[in-house]
Design a protein around this motif. Structure first.
Motif, PDB file in Angstrom:
ATOM      1  N   ALA A   1      -9.813   0.040  14.467  1.00 58.47           N
ATOM      2  CA  ALA A   1      -8.935  -0.417  15.540  1.00 58.47           C
ATOM      3  C   ALA A   1      -8.219  -1.722  15.222  1.00 58.47           C
ATOM      4  N   GLY A   2      -8.681  -2.456  14.219  1.00 61.73           N
ATOM      5  CA  GLY A   2      -8.013  -3.687  13.815  1.00 61.73           C
ATOM      6  C   GLY A   2      -7.090  -3.515  12.623  1.00 61.73           C
ATOM      7  N   GLY A   3      -6.999  -2.287  12.093  1.00 57.99           N
ATOM      8  CA  GLY A   3      -6.122  -2.020  10.967  1.00 57.99           C
ATOM      9  C   GLY A   3      -6.796  -2.041   9.609  1.00 57.99           C
ATOM     10  N   MET A   4      -8.115  -2.229   9.566  1.00 54.85           N
ATOM     11  CA  MET A   4      -8.803  -2.212   8.271  1.00 54.85           C
ATOM     12  C   MET A   4      -8.894  -0.762   7.789  1.00 54.85           C
ATOM     13  N   ARG A   5      -8.498  -0.554   6.560  1.00 58.47           N
ATOM     14  CA  ARG A   5      -8.455   0.782   5.960  1.00 58.47           C
ATOM     15  C   ARG A   5      -9.678   1.019   5.089  1.00 58.47           C
ATOM     16  N   LEU A   6     -10.255   2.192   5.224  1.00 59.09           N
ATOM     17  CA  LEU A   6     -11.288   2.667   4.313  1.00 59.09           C
ATOM     18  C   LEU A   6     -10.616   3.682   3.408  1.00 59.09           C
ATOM     19  N   GLY A   7     -10.498   3.344   2.123  1.00 59.09           N
ATOM     20  CA  GLY A   7      -9.904   4.264   1.159  1.00 59.09           C
ATOM     21  C   GLY A   7     -10.956   5.205   0.619  1.00 59.09           C
ATOM     22  N   TRP A   8     -10.605   5.846  -0.501  1.00 56.31           N
ATOM     23  CA  TRP A   8     -11.508   6.834  -1.076  1.00 56.31           C
ATOM     24  C   TRP A   8     -12.371   6.272  -2.184  1.00 56.31           C
ATOM     25  N   GLY A   9     -12.319   4.959  -2.425  1.00 55.81           N
ATOM     26  CA  GLY A   9     -13.323   4.330  -3.257  1.00 55.81           C
ATOM     27  C   GLY A   9     -12.919   3.839  -4.635  1.00 55.81           C
ATOM     28  N   ARG A  10     -11.687   4.002  -5.006  1.00 54.85           N
ATOM     29  CA  ARG A  10     -11.305   3.531  -6.341  1.00 54.85           C
ATOM     30  C   ARG A  10     -10.519   2.233  -6.308  1.00 54.85           C
ATOM     31  N   GLY A  11     -10.017   1.843  -5.154  1.00 55.16           N
ATOM     32  CA  GLY A  11      -9.390   0.535  -4.985  1.00 55.16           C
ATOM     33  C   GLY A  11      -7.953   0.402  -5.462  1.00 55.16           C
ATOM     34  N   TYR A  12      -7.305   1.497  -5.842  1.00 57.18           N
ATOM     35  CA  TYR A  12      -5.938   1.412  -6.353  1.00 57.18           C
ATOM     36  C   TYR A  12      -4.972   0.789  -5.341  1.00 57.18           C
ATOM     37  N   PHE A  13      -5.003   1.294  -4.115  1.00 57.24           N
ATOM     38  CA  PHE A  13      -4.066   0.772  -3.123  1.00 57.24           C
ATOM     39  C   PHE A  13      -4.452  -0.635  -2.677  1.00 57.24           C
ATOM     40  N   ASP A  14      -5.746  -0.932  -2.613  1.00 58.75           N
ATOM     41  CA  ASP A  14      -6.171  -2.297  -2.272  1.00 58.75           C
ATOM     42  C   ASP A  14      -5.651  -3.293  -3.299  1.00 58.75           C
ATOM     43  N   LYS A  15      -5.750  -2.952  -4.589  1.00 59.68           N
ATOM     44  CA  LYS A  15      -5.243  -3.848  -5.640  1.00 59.68           C
ATOM     45  C   LYS A  15      -3.739  -4.015  -5.528  1.00 59.68           C
ATOM     46  N   THR A  16      -3.046  -2.918  -5.303  1.00 57.47           N
ATOM     47  CA  THR A  16      -1.587  -2.975  -5.201  1.00 57.47           C
ATOM     48  C   THR A  16      -1.160  -3.840  -4.026  1.00 57.47           C
TER      49      THR A  16
END
Length: 192
Positions: free
Chosen positions: A133-148
């Motif tokens: 609800a605050g906009g924190m995203r859980l990705g699929w675990g490899r971190g590609y989009f988090d790094k980008t």
């Protein structure tokens, strides 16, 4: 050794993958039409002329009808290409040819533009396992989009595409995790 947060994330991802696998073809088809309409609306809201978007895999919300609309309406699209060093390259793709990427995910075939090509886009549309609800995203675990996203000096709006039941009260968070500006579901566009 994995942290407690990492273990919680892994368990939640497994549950979310199973939910997606159990969706019926009728549910998926209905959701695809709604996702497409909402992605078109989002593109219009941001007057986006260049959009970064992923090619959806089998159990992900289907982005292909939206991408076909973008192509037909003169909206340029960048697609992510995974690299072994954990970064993403980008390519325009030819709109038809796909290859299998490092992790079995579909990727476009086209000239590689390098990691900084994303700096020119007007809107970023990314996959997610869930968003809170605050906009924190859980990705699929490899971190590609988090790094980008974490490396961009000037980031355009970022929206994750998820099913309505994947908007959760909270998701586990680690220091490298990046939030999104909003979500697109079959039933709505929500900006945080």
């Amino acid at each position: 050794m994995l942290s407690q947060t990492s273990n919680i994330k892994r368990a939640l991802r497994a549950e979310l993958r199973e939910r997606r696998r159990n969706r019926t073809s009728t549910e998926r088809e209905s959701a695809t039409e709604a996702f497409t309409q909402n992605l078109i609306a989002l593109t219009g809201q941001h007057s986006a002329k260049l959009v970064a978007c992923y090619l959806s895999a089998q159990n992900e919300p289907n982005t292909r009808p939206f991408l076909n609309w973008a192509f037909a309406n003169g909206i340029s699209t960048l697609f992510p290409i995974t690299r072994e060093d954990g970064l993403l390259d980008w390519a325009h793709g030819d709109g038809e040819t796909e290859a299998v990427g490092l992790f079995g995910m579909p990727e476009p075939v086209g000239e590689l533009l390098g990691p900084i090509a994303i700096n020119d886009v007007d809107l970023i549309i990314i996959p997610a396992a869930a968003v809170d609800a605050g906009g924190m995203r859980l990705g699929w675990g490899r971190g590609y989009f988090d790094k980008t996203l974490g490396s961009m000096q000037k980031c355009p709006p970022v929206y994750a595409v998820i099913y309505d039941d994947e908007l959760l009260d909270t998701v586990p968070r680690e220091v490298h995790d990046q939030p999104v500006d909003g979500i697109v579901t079959p039933n709505r566009i929500l900006t945080f």
